[in-house]
Design a protein around this motif. Structure first.
Motif, mmCIF file in Angstrom:
data_model
loop_
_atom_site.group_PDB
_atom_site.id
_atom_site.type_symbol
_atom_site.label_atom_id
_atom_site.label_comp_id
_atom_site.label_asym_id
_atom_site.label_seq_id
_atom_site.Cartn_x
_atom_site.Cartn_y
_atom_site.Cartn_z
ATOM 1 N N ALA A 28 0.857 -1.192 0.000
ATOM 2 C CA ALA A 28 0.000 0.000 0.000
ATOM 3 C C ALA A 28 0.889 1.236 0.000
ATOM 4 C CB ALA A 28 -0.931 0.008 1.200
ATOM 5 N N LYS A 29 0.463 2.265 -0.739
ATOM 6 C CA LYS A 29 1.229 3.509 -0.776
ATOM 7 C C LYS A 29 0.296 4.669 -1.119
ATOM 8 C CE LYS A 29 2.677 2.565 -5.557
ATOM 9 N NZ LYS A 29 3.829 2.412 -6.479
ATOM 10 N N GLN A 44 -3.040 3.679 -3.123
ATOM 11 C CA GLN A 44 -2.951 2.553 -4.060
ATOM 12 C C GLN A 44 -2.626 1.280 -3.298
ATOM 13 O OE1 GLN A 44 0.299 2.041 -7.172
ATOM 14 N NE2 GLN A 44 -1.333 2.996 -8.414
ATOM 15 N N LEU A 45 -3.407 0.246 -3.546
ATOM 16 C CA LEU A 45 -3.223 -1.058 -2.913
ATOM 17 C C LEU A 45 -2.941 -2.085 -4.003
ATOM 18 C CD1 LEU A 45 -3.351 -2.728 -0.273
ATOM 19 C CD2 LEU A 45 -5.794 -3.067 -0.732
ATOM 20 N N GLN A 46 -1.780 -2.754 -3.918
ATOM 21 C CA GLN A 46 -1.365 -3.713 -4.934
ATOM 22 C C GLN A 46 -1.189 -5.088 -4.310
ATOM 23 O OE1 GLN A 46 2.188 -2.095 -6.760
ATOM 24 N NE2 GLN A 46 1.000 -1.146 -8.405
ATOM 25 N N VAL A 47 -1.678 -6.114 -5.040
ATOM 26 C CA VAL A 47 -1.560 -7.496 -4.596
ATOM 27 C C VAL A 47 -0.911 -8.292 -5.719
ATOM 28 C CG1 VAL A 47 -2.768 -9.547 -3.772
ATOM 29 C CG2 VAL A 47 -3.606 -7.276 -3.156
ATOM 30 N N LEU A 102 -2.710 14.248 12.195
ATOM 31 C CA LEU A 102 -1.845 13.211 11.650
ATOM 32 C C LEU A 102 -2.603 11.898 11.798
ATOM 33 C CD1 LEU A 102 0.845 12.184 10.515
ATOM 34 C CD2 LEU A 102 1.697 12.037 12.892
ATOM 35 N N TYR A 103 -2.961 11.321 10.677
ATOM 36 C CA TYR A 103 -3.800 10.122 10.690
ATOM 37 C C TYR A 103 -2.936 8.881 10.479
ATOM 38 C CZ TYR A 103 -7.781 13.261 10.254
ATOM 39 O OH TYR A 103 -8.723 14.233 10.465
ATOM 40 N N TYR A 104 -3.253 7.864 11.273
ATOM 41 C CA TYR A 104 -2.567 6.581 11.155
ATOM 42 C C TYR A 104 -3.493 5.620 10.407
ATOM 43 C CZ TYR A 104 -0.863 1.944 12.526
ATOM 44 O OH TYR A 104 -0.414 0.643 12.513
ATOM 45 N N ILE A 105 -2.969 5.076 9.337
ATOM 46 C CA ILE A 105 -3.724 4.105 8.542
ATOM 47 C C ILE A 105 -3.149 2.734 8.824
ATOM 48 C CG2 ILE A 105 -4.438 3.405 6.220
ATOM 49 C CD1 ILE A 105 -4.040 6.285 5.313
ATOM 50 N N PRO A 106 -3.869 1.888 9.509
ATOM 51 C CA PRO A 106 -3.332 0.573 9.875
ATOM 52 C C PRO A 106 -3.137 -0.298 8.632
ATOM 53 C CG PRO A 106 -5.656 0.686 10.379
ATOM 54 C CD PRO A 106 -5.242 2.069 9.958
ATOM 55 N N PRO A 107 -2.406 -1.403 8.768
ATOM 56 C CA PRO A 107 -2.216 -2.313 7.622
ATOM 57 C C PRO A 107 -3.561 -2.722 7.017
ATOM 58 C CG PRO A 107 -0.775 -2.943 9.429
ATOM 59 C CD PRO A 107 -1.669 -1.868 9.980
ATOM 60 N N ILE A 108 -3.615 -2.705 5.709
ATOM 61 C CA ILE A 108 -4.867 -3.019 4.994
ATOM 62 C C ILE A 108 -4.900 -4.514 4.706
ATOM 63 C CG2 ILE A 108 -6.228 -2.557 2.927
ATOM 64 C CD1 ILE A 108 -4.891 0.179 2.781
ATOM 65 N N PRO A 109 -5.938 -5.218 5.140
ATOM 66 C CA PRO A 109 -5.982 -6.669 4.941
ATOM 67 C C PRO A 109 -6.558 -7.032 3.562
ATOM 68 C CG PRO A 109 -7.832 -5.982 6.267
ATOM 69 C CD PRO A 109 -7.024 -4.749 5.998
ATOM 70 N N VAL A 110 -5.976 -8.060 2.930
ATOM 71 C CA VAL A 110 -6.464 -8.622 1.670
ATOM 72 C C VAL A 110 -6.520 -10.136 1.837
ATOM 73 C CG1 VAL A 110 -6.072 -8.903 -0.798
ATOM 74 C CG2 VAL A 110 -5.506 -6.735 0.306
ATOM 75 N N ALA A 121 1.698 -0.358 7.389
ATOM 76 C CA ALA A 121 0.906 0.778 7.868
ATOM 77 C C ALA A 121 1.350 2.052 7.157
ATOM 78 C CB ALA A 121 1.054 0.925 9.373
ATOM 79 N N LEU A 122 0.395 3.020 7.070
ATOM 80 C CA LEU A 122 0.666 4.296 6.414
ATOM 81 C C LEU A 122 0.279 5.435 7.336
ATOM 82 C CD1 LEU A 122 -0.813 3.495 2.900
ATOM 83 C CD2 LEU A 122 1.612 3.502 3.526
#
Length: 358
Positions: A28-29, A44-47, A102-110, A121-122
């Motif tokens: 994720a970026k 953007q989320l890439q798998v 300042l927002y914390y974006i946790p790891p995105i699950p796929v 995390a972002l």
């Protein structure tokens, strides 16, 4: 012993290839880690996975985390790699925020084939607009309502309906007057006068003369037309149906009315015509001309003197008809349709005026 080592090495390579083939990566970026309030960024989320595997992305609705809103979710983009053995799926989100923090974006699950993989995390920094509170005069209050500028485009529909409404209204008034007066329909027909018998006969003989049918090797047609013209003249002039009588019957009937000198030439004409029609007689050229002259002489000798200089005048006939049920139904239907059209037109004009001046 060497064979055992070789077998073990092959098994290890096979296991390593399977692990490599089944490896899944999630990345994720964000294209911008810092934005202003209300500004948008792309997440953007890439798998990356095997082509035979199936991935399930997280189903976000309005927000990713509290404070970060999703503006748009694009369709996933799939790319095949390594001769279609691997594939890369890219999911893009357009995000924004309206609170500075300042927002914390946790790891995105796929989820891939039932197993959950997560990205790193972002973080996203949202800045507020700087406000100079020491100089409040730079701020302006609420502006007054501005009047929209005049544009002809706003009046095209209104003007078109107005031009249509006036002819419809005039036609409606005409239909109403027509159905209320219930007056009979008066028509005047001009009837062209019928030519006197001798003039009509001479015109027909002139036509036969100009066509010169006998010169074309058609004597039968020539004498048929010539005798028909004479028979018609006799019917209209003397009042008996010469068209249904034989040549001898016509001569006998005329002898009762006129002198023999006027009929002698006519007798010769009929005799020649009968020979041509029934005996296939081929008359000479001067004989055809003589019979044509005989026909003209007979007409001139037997015409009525008072008709010689008579110039027929056209007559005008007045026909008075009562209005039929069909005409009444037509008028009533026309009134109903025109009324409905006018009501709709006036409603549209009223709505347009309300929108323009409201």
């Amino acid at each position: 012993m060497n064979r055992n080592y070789i077998l073990i090495a092959l098994l290890c390579l096979l296991c390593i290839s399977r692990v490599a083939a089944q490896s899944v990566t999630v990345e994720a970026k964000i294209d911008s880690l810092q934005i202003w309030i209300g500004e948008q960024a792309k997440l953007q989320l890439q798998v990356a996975m095997d082509a035979k595997q199936r991935a399930i992305f997280p189903a976000y609705t309005d927000t990713i985390v509290p404070g970060i809103e999703i503006v748009e979710t694009a369709k996933p983009d799939t790319q095949f790699l390594n001769d279609r053995q691997r594939m890369l799926i890219t999911q893009e989100y357009t995000i924004t925020s309206f609170d500075s923090a300042l927002y914390y974006i946790p790891p995105i699950p796929v989820t891939v084939d039932g197993k959950v993989y997560k990205s790193k995390a972002l973080a996203l920094k949202v800045y507020s607009m700087p406000v100079d509170t020491l100089h409040p005069d730079q701020f302006f209050g609420q502006k007054t309502v501005m009047k929209a500028p005049f544009a002809w485009e706003d009046w095209y529909g209104l003007l078109a309906c107005s031009f249509i409404a006036f002819p419809l209204l005039g036609l409606l008034i005409y239909f109403i007057i027509r159905i209320r007066d219930n007056k009979p329909i008066i028509r005047k027909i001009k009837v062209e006068p019928k030519l006197p018998p001798h003039q009509a006969a001479l015109q027909e003989i002139e036509r036969i003369k100009n066509e010169k049918v006998w010169q074309k090797g058609q004597p039968k047609e020539y004498y048929t037309e010539l005798t028909d013209a004479i028979r018609t003249y006799i019917r209209d002039r003397f009042g008996f149906n010469a068209l249904e009588m034989t040549s001898s019957e016509i001569i006998d009937k005329l002898l009762e009315i006129k002198d023999k000198d006027a009929i002698s030439d006519l007798r010769f004409l009929f005799q020649t015509a009968d020979l041509v029609k029934f005996a296939k007689h081929d008359p000479l050229m001067n004989e055809n001309d003589m019979n044509l002259v005989n026909a003209i002489d007979f007409i001139n000798e037997t015409k009525q003197p008072e008709e010689e200089n008579q110039k027929p005048q056209p007559t005008e006939i007045t026909i008075i008809e009562k209005r039929s049920l069909h005409a009444k139904v037509f008028l009533i239907c026309g009134i109903v349709l025109l009324s409905a059209a006018l009501v709709g037109t006036f409603i549209y004009i009223g709505l347009q005026l309300y929108e323009l001046f409201a």
